[in-house]
Design a protein around this motif. Structure first.
Motif, PDB file in Angstrom:
ATOM      1  N   VAL A   1       2.612  -2.279   0.898  1.00 41.05           N
ATOM      2  CA  VAL A   1       2.839  -2.220  -0.551  1.00 41.05           C
ATOM      3  C   VAL A   1       2.733  -0.767  -1.004  1.00 41.05           C
ATOM      4  CG1 VAL A   1       1.930  -2.912  -2.810  1.00 41.05           C
ATOM      5  CG2 VAL A   1       1.984  -4.557  -0.906  1.00 41.05           C
ATOM      6  N   ASN A   2       3.706  -0.350  -1.834  1.00 41.14           N
ATOM      7  CA  ASN A   2       3.664   1.006  -2.392  1.00 41.14           C
ATOM      8  C   ASN A   2       4.156   0.981  -3.837  1.00 41.14           C
ATOM      9  OD1 ASN A   2       2.874   3.700  -1.964  1.00 41.14           O
ATOM     10  ND2 ASN A   2       5.003   4.339  -1.745  1.00 41.14           N
ATOM     11  N   ASP A   3       3.851  -0.117  -4.522  1.00 39.98           N
ATOM     12  CA  ASP A   3       4.246  -0.307  -5.915  1.00 39.98           C
ATOM     13  C   ASP A   3       2.979  -0.322  -6.773  1.00 39.98           C
ATOM     14  OD1 ASP A   3       5.050  -1.225  -8.421  1.00 39.98           O
ATOM     15  OD2 ASP A   3       6.285  -2.859  -7.629  1.00 39.98           O
ATOM     16  N   VAL A   4       2.861   0.641  -7.657  1.00 40.32           N
ATOM     17  CA  VAL A   4       1.657   0.781  -8.465  1.00 40.32           C
ATOM     18  C   VAL A   4       1.395  -0.471  -9.305  1.00 40.32           C
ATOM     19  CG1 VAL A   4       2.673   1.939 -10.479  1.00 40.32           C
ATOM     20  CG2 VAL A   4       0.333   2.474  -9.796  1.00 40.32           C
ATOM     21  N   LYS A   5       2.451  -1.187  -9.703  1.00 45.53           N
ATOM     22  CA  LYS A   5       2.266  -2.407 -10.503  1.00 45.53           C
ATOM     23  C   LYS A   5       1.539  -3.484  -9.697  1.00 45.53           C
ATOM     24  CE  LYS A   5       6.233  -1.621 -13.466  1.00 45.53           C
ATOM     25  NZ  LYS A   5       7.606  -2.049 -13.783  1.00 45.53           N
TER      26      LYS A   5
ATOM     27  N   GLU B   1      -6.049  -3.284   1.959  1.00 45.32           N
ATOM     28  CA  GLU B   1      -5.280  -4.440   2.428  1.00 45.32           C
ATOM     29  C   GLU B   1      -3.821  -4.355   1.968  1.00 45.32           C
ATOM     30  OE1 GLU B   1      -7.444  -7.760   0.814  1.00 45.32           O
ATOM     31  OE2 GLU B   1      -9.055  -7.582   2.302  1.00 45.32           O
ATOM     32  N   LEU B   2      -3.607  -3.995   0.718  1.00 40.28           N
ATOM     33  CA  LEU B   2      -2.240  -3.882   0.207  1.00 40.28           C
ATOM     34  C   LEU B   2      -1.471  -2.766   0.920  1.00 40.28           C
ATOM     35  CD1 LEU B   2      -2.895  -4.433  -3.609  1.00 40.28           C
ATOM     36  CD2 LEU B   2      -1.755  -6.010  -2.030  1.00 40.28           C
ATOM     37  N   LYS B   3      -2.132  -1.645   1.156  1.00 38.23           N
ATOM     38  CA  LYS B   3      -1.478  -0.544   1.857  1.00 38.23           C
ATOM     39  C   LYS B   3      -1.102  -0.954   3.280  1.00 38.23           C
ATOM     40  CE  LYS B   3      -3.124   3.620   1.332  1.00 38.23           C
ATOM     41  NZ  LYS B   3      -4.052   4.756   1.194  1.00 38.23           N
ATOM     42  N   ARG B   4      -1.985  -1.695   3.947  1.00 35.37           N
ATOM     43  CA  ARG B   4      -1.695  -2.148   5.318  1.00 35.37           C
ATOM     44  C   ARG B   4      -0.518  -3.115   5.358  1.00 35.37           C
ATOM     45  NH1 ARG B   4      -7.780  -2.575   7.813  1.00 35.37           N
ATOM     46  NH2 ARG B   4      -7.890  -0.390   8.399  1.00 35.37           N
ATOM     47  N   ARG B   5      -0.294  -3.817   4.256  1.00 37.95           N
ATOM     48  CA  ARG B   5       0.854  -4.725   4.174  1.00 37.95           C
ATOM     49  C   ARG B   5       2.127  -3.994   3.756  1.00 37.95           C
ATOM     50  NH1 ARG B   5      -2.013  -9.173   0.818  1.00 37.95           N
ATOM     51  NH2 ARG B   5      -0.339  -8.642  -0.613  1.00 37.95           N
TER      52      ARG B   5
ATOM     53  N   LYS C   1       2.081  12.364  -0.057  1.00 38.67           N
ATOM     54  CA  LYS C   1       3.236  12.116   0.825  1.00 38.67           C
ATOM     55  C   LYS C   1       3.934  10.801   0.472  1.00 38.67           C
ATOM     56  CE  LYS C   1       1.306  14.875   4.542  1.00 38.67           C
ATOM     57  NZ  LYS C   1       0.817  14.927   5.905  1.00 38.67           N
ATOM     58  N   LYS C   2       4.195  10.614  -0.815  1.00 31.57           N
ATOM     59  CA  LYS C   2       4.919   9.455  -1.347  1.00 31.57           C
ATOM     60  C   LYS C   2       4.199   8.126  -1.130  1.00 31.57           C
ATOM     61  CE  LYS C   2       9.392  11.687  -1.034  1.00 31.57           C
ATOM     62  NZ  LYS C   2      10.761  11.610  -0.552  1.00 31.57           N
ATOM     63  N   GLN C   3       2.897   8.184  -0.832  1.00 29.47           N
ATOM     64  CA  GLN C   3       2.084   6.989  -0.668  1.00 29.47           C
ATOM     65  C   GLN C   3       1.052   6.920  -1.788  1.00 29.47           C
ATOM     66  OE1 GLN C   3       2.278   4.501   1.879  1.00 29.47           O
ATOM     67  NE2 GLN C   3       4.268   5.525   2.063  1.00 29.47           N
TER      68      GLN C   3
END
Length: 178
Positions: free
Chosen positions: A115-119, A109-113, A60-62
């Motif tokens: 962030v959705n950039d693979v880099k 942690e990144l997802k909770r913030r 779902k685009k995540q």
């Protein structure tokens, strides 16, 4: 040690024909898992080839990651087969799992913030993989490859405690899409 998807349950037997083992709290390495040929250039008694694989996927685009600590049977070898050496080699695998859990925690942690950039994910994961390599080398240096029993005990205790503190980030099987 090389650091770069599913676990057997406690009841399942581990097939010796399988080249790679995923870390599993219910399975401890056995000498029969060390199926590689000893490195002629190595002065060591054993080598454990472990890796951490972090594979991104989208739902779902995540961005999500499947992160697994792997033991490679065909690249791991032993000349000696003492119980203390096996415990030392097991801890190399446990350190890989420790860092797999740290990666899973960082991803969360990144997802909770938001962030959705693979880099961004990959940079954070790479930093933890490099740290894992450094810790693994430090482990061998401080324990003299397991020969210093007091240092080995201290490392074993520390890694066990850290794994327990990251229990929420162990690998669990999930069914996606239900």
């Amino acid at each position: 040690i090389l650091v770069t998807t599913d676990h057997a349950s406690a009841q399942e037997s581990v097939d010796p024909a399988i080249e790679q083992l995923s870390w599993n709290e219910f399975y401890k390495l056995q000498w029969s898992d060390f199926q590689g040929e000893p490195d002629k250039n190595s002065h060591g008694d054993a080598a454990t080839a472990v890796s951490i694989k972090a594979k991104p996927f989208m739902v779902k685009k995540q961005i999500h990651y499947d992160v697994v600590a792997i033991f490679n049977r065909e690249k791991s070898w032993a000349r000696d087969q003492s119980p203390s050496l096996l415990a030392h080699e097991q801890l190399h695998f446990d350190i890989a799992e420790l860092y797999a859990r740290k990666i899973r925690k960082k991803v969360r942690e990144l997802k909770r913030r938001g962030v959705n950039d693979v880099k961004v994910f990959n940079a954070a994961i790479q930093a933890l993989l490099e740290e894992s390599n450094e810790v693994d080398l430090q482990y061998d240096l401080e324990t003299l490859h397991g020969a210093l029993s007091k240092k080995q005990e201290a490392w074993t205790k520390q890694v066990k405690e850290e794994l327990a503190s990251l229990h929420d980030f162990r690998k669990v099987k999930r069914v996606i899409g239900r």
